[in-house]
Write a protein that holds these residues in place. Structure first.
Motif, short mmCIF file in Angstrom:
data_model
loop_
_atom_site.label_atom_id
_atom_site.label_comp_id
_atom_site.label_asym_id
_atom_site.label_seq_id
_atom_site.Cartn_x
_atom_site.Cartn_y
_atom_site.Cartn_z
N CYS A 150 -30.58 14.73 -15.89
CA CYS A 150 -31.80 15.44 -16.25
C CYS A 150 -32.44 15.99 -14.99
CB CYS A 150 -32.77 14.53 -16.99
SG CYS A 150 -34.21 15.46 -17.60
N LEU A 151 -32.73 17.28 -15.05
CA LEU A 151 -33.35 17.95 -13.91
C LEU A 151 -34.78 18.38 -14.21
CD1 LEU A 151 -30.10 18.54 -13.60
CD2 LEU A 151 -30.89 20.02 -11.79
N CYS A 152 -35.43 17.71 -15.15
CA CYS A 152 -36.82 18.07 -15.44
C CYS A 152 -37.69 17.71 -14.24
CB CYS A 152 -37.32 17.40 -16.72
SG CYS A 152 -37.84 15.68 -16.54
N ASP A 153 -38.88 18.26 -14.23
CA ASP A 153 -39.77 18.07 -13.08
C ASP A 153 -40.04 16.59 -12.82
OD1 ASP A 153 -41.70 19.34 -11.10
OD2 ASP A 153 -43.02 18.01 -12.22
N GLN A 154 -40.25 15.82 -13.89
CA GLN A 154 -40.56 14.41 -13.70
C GLN A 154 -39.37 13.62 -13.17
OE1 GLN A 154 -42.76 12.37 -16.64
NE2 GLN A 154 -44.29 13.98 -16.86
N CYS A 155 -38.18 13.89 -13.70
CA CYS A 155 -36.99 13.19 -13.20
C CYS A 155 -36.74 13.56 -11.74
CB CYS A 155 -35.77 13.51 -14.06
SG CYS A 155 -35.75 12.64 -15.65
N SER A 167 -16.73 3.03 -12.99
CA SER A 167 -15.41 3.40 -13.51
C SER A 167 -15.46 3.57 -15.02
CB SER A 167 -14.37 2.33 -13.13
OG SER A 167 -14.72 1.09 -13.67
N GLY A 168 -14.76 4.58 -15.51
CA GLY A 168 -14.72 4.84 -16.94
C GLY A 168 -15.86 5.69 -17.45
N LEU A 169 -16.83 5.98 -16.60
CA LEU A 169 -17.97 6.80 -17.02
C LEU A 169 -17.76 8.25 -16.61
CD1 LEU A 169 -20.91 4.43 -15.97
CD2 LEU A 169 -19.79 4.62 -18.20
N VAL A 170 -18.26 9.16 -17.43
CA VAL A 170 -18.11 10.58 -17.13
C VAL A 170 -19.38 11.34 -17.53
CG1 VAL A 170 -16.99 11.08 -19.34
CG2 VAL A 170 -16.62 12.60 -17.40
N LEU A 171 -19.78 12.27 -16.68
CA LEU A 171 -20.94 13.11 -16.98
C LEU A 171 -20.57 14.11 -18.07
CD1 LEU A 171 -23.88 13.93 -15.97
CD2 LEU A 171 -22.70 15.77 -14.76
N THR A 172 -21.32 14.09 -19.18
CA THR A 172 -21.00 14.98 -20.28
C THR A 172 -22.09 16.00 -20.58
OG1 THR A 172 -21.88 13.41 -21.89
CG2 THR A 172 -19.50 13.31 -21.43
N HIS A 173 -23.31 15.75 -20.13
CA HIS A 173 -24.37 16.71 -20.45
C HIS A 173 -25.45 16.70 -19.37
CE1 HIS A 173 -25.18 12.84 -22.39
NE2 HIS A 173 -26.45 13.10 -22.33
N GLU A 174 -26.11 17.83 -19.30
CA GLU A 174 -27.13 18.06 -18.28
C GLU A 174 -28.34 18.69 -18.95
OE1 GLU A 174 -25.58 20.57 -15.18
OE2 GLU A 174 -27.54 21.00 -14.34
N TYR A 175 -29.46 17.96 -18.99
CA TYR A 175 -30.69 18.47 -19.58
C TYR A 175 -31.52 19.22 -18.55
CZ TYR A 175 -29.66 15.50 -23.60
OH TYR A 175 -29.05 14.93 -24.69
N TYR A 176 -32.32 20.15 -19.03
CA TYR A 176 -33.14 20.98 -18.14
C TYR A 176 -32.26 21.63 -17.08
CZ TYR A 176 -37.42 19.14 -20.24
OH TYR A 176 -38.42 18.82 -21.12
N SER A 177 -31.10 22.12 -17.54
CA SER A 177 -30.10 22.63 -16.60
C SER A 177 -30.59 23.86 -15.83
CB SER A 177 -28.82 22.99 -17.35
OG SER A 177 -29.09 23.98 -18.34
N ALA A 185 -21.72 19.92 -20.73
CA ALA A 185 -22.68 20.74 -21.47
C ALA A 185 -23.94 20.95 -20.66
CB ALA A 185 -23.02 20.05 -22.79
N ARG A 186 -24.42 22.18 -20.63
CA ARG A 186 -25.67 22.50 -19.94
C ARG A 186 -26.71 22.88 -20.98
NH1 ARG A 186 -21.51 23.68 -16.81
NH2 ARG A 186 -21.59 22.89 -14.67
N ILE A 187 -27.78 22.12 -21.01
CA ILE A 187 -28.81 22.28 -22.02
C ILE A 187 -30.09 22.72 -21.30
CG2 ILE A 187 -30.06 21.09 -23.86
CD1 ILE A 187 -27.50 19.03 -23.56
N THR A 188 -30.53 23.92 -21.60
CA THR A 188 -31.68 24.47 -20.87
C THR A 188 -32.97 23.73 -21.21
OG1 THR A 188 -32.22 26.05 -22.59
CG2 THR A 188 -30.61 26.76 -20.91
N ARG A 189 -34.02 24.05 -20.47
CA ARG A 189 -35.33 23.46 -20.72
C ARG A 189 -35.75 23.72 -22.17
NH1 ARG A 189 -40.84 24.44 -20.67
NH2 ARG A 189 -42.02 22.80 -19.64
N ALA A 190 -35.66 24.97 -22.61
CA ALA A 190 -36.08 25.31 -23.98
C ALA A 190 -35.22 24.57 -25.01
CB ALA A 190 -35.97 26.82 -24.18
#
Ligand SMILES: [Zn+2]
Ligand SMILES: [Zn+2]
Length: 141
Positions: free
Chosen positions: A28-33, A102-112, A125-130
């Motif tokens: 998550c790349l939102c302002d708070q995170c 180990s065994g973990l993978v990044l699958t999605h990105e919020y506030y991309s 997956a890239r999920i925009t702010r909106a």
């Protein structure tokens, strides 16, 4: 079979064990995170009742529906947690505090689209702010 994922803050004063079968990470790349972590949050989602703590994390209420956990001694970001609504108890453990990823993978990105200076490369997956706000029908938090 449910796996146990363990982790700790930088100084070791706060440790945890999570019972989970989850294998996907979300960023998550939102302002708070960005502000709470100093960069971005990469989290492993678990429910609060699947977590056992050794040492007490401090919390900061960052909105009406969420709080942020951190080590009171060294300041390490430990989690983002939803505290109200249907997702209450959902906890995104900061992946950087896991002992073993180990065994973990990044699958999605919020506030991309919220921070263009350091976008994440890779096939996820890239999920925009909106889109993020529409999905969770809430604001940043
Ligand atoms: Zn610490
Ligand atoms: Zn965020």
């Amino acid at each position: 079979m449910t796996a146990t994922r363990t982790g700790a803050c930088l100084c070791g004063a706060v440790r945890y064990a999570a019972q989970t079968d989850a294998t996907t990470l979300g960023a998550c790349l939102c302002d708070q995170c960005r502000r709470h972590t100093g960069s971005l949050l990469v989290g492993l989602g678990v429910m609060a009742d699947a977590l056992r703590w050794d040492g007490a994390p401090a919390t900061y209420r960052s909105s009406d529906w969420a709080e942020r956990g951190f080590c009171p001694a060294c300041g390490s970001t430990l989690f983002y947690r939803v505290t109200a609504g249907p997702m209450a108890g959902y906890t995104s453990l900061a992946a950087g505090t896991l002992d073993d990823t180990s065994g973990l993978v990044l699958t999605h990105e919020y506030y991309s689209d919220a921070c263009t200076a350091y976008r994440l490369a890779g096939d996820h997956a890239r999920i925009t702010r909106a889109e993020t706000i529409a999905k969770f029908s809430g604001a940043e938090g």
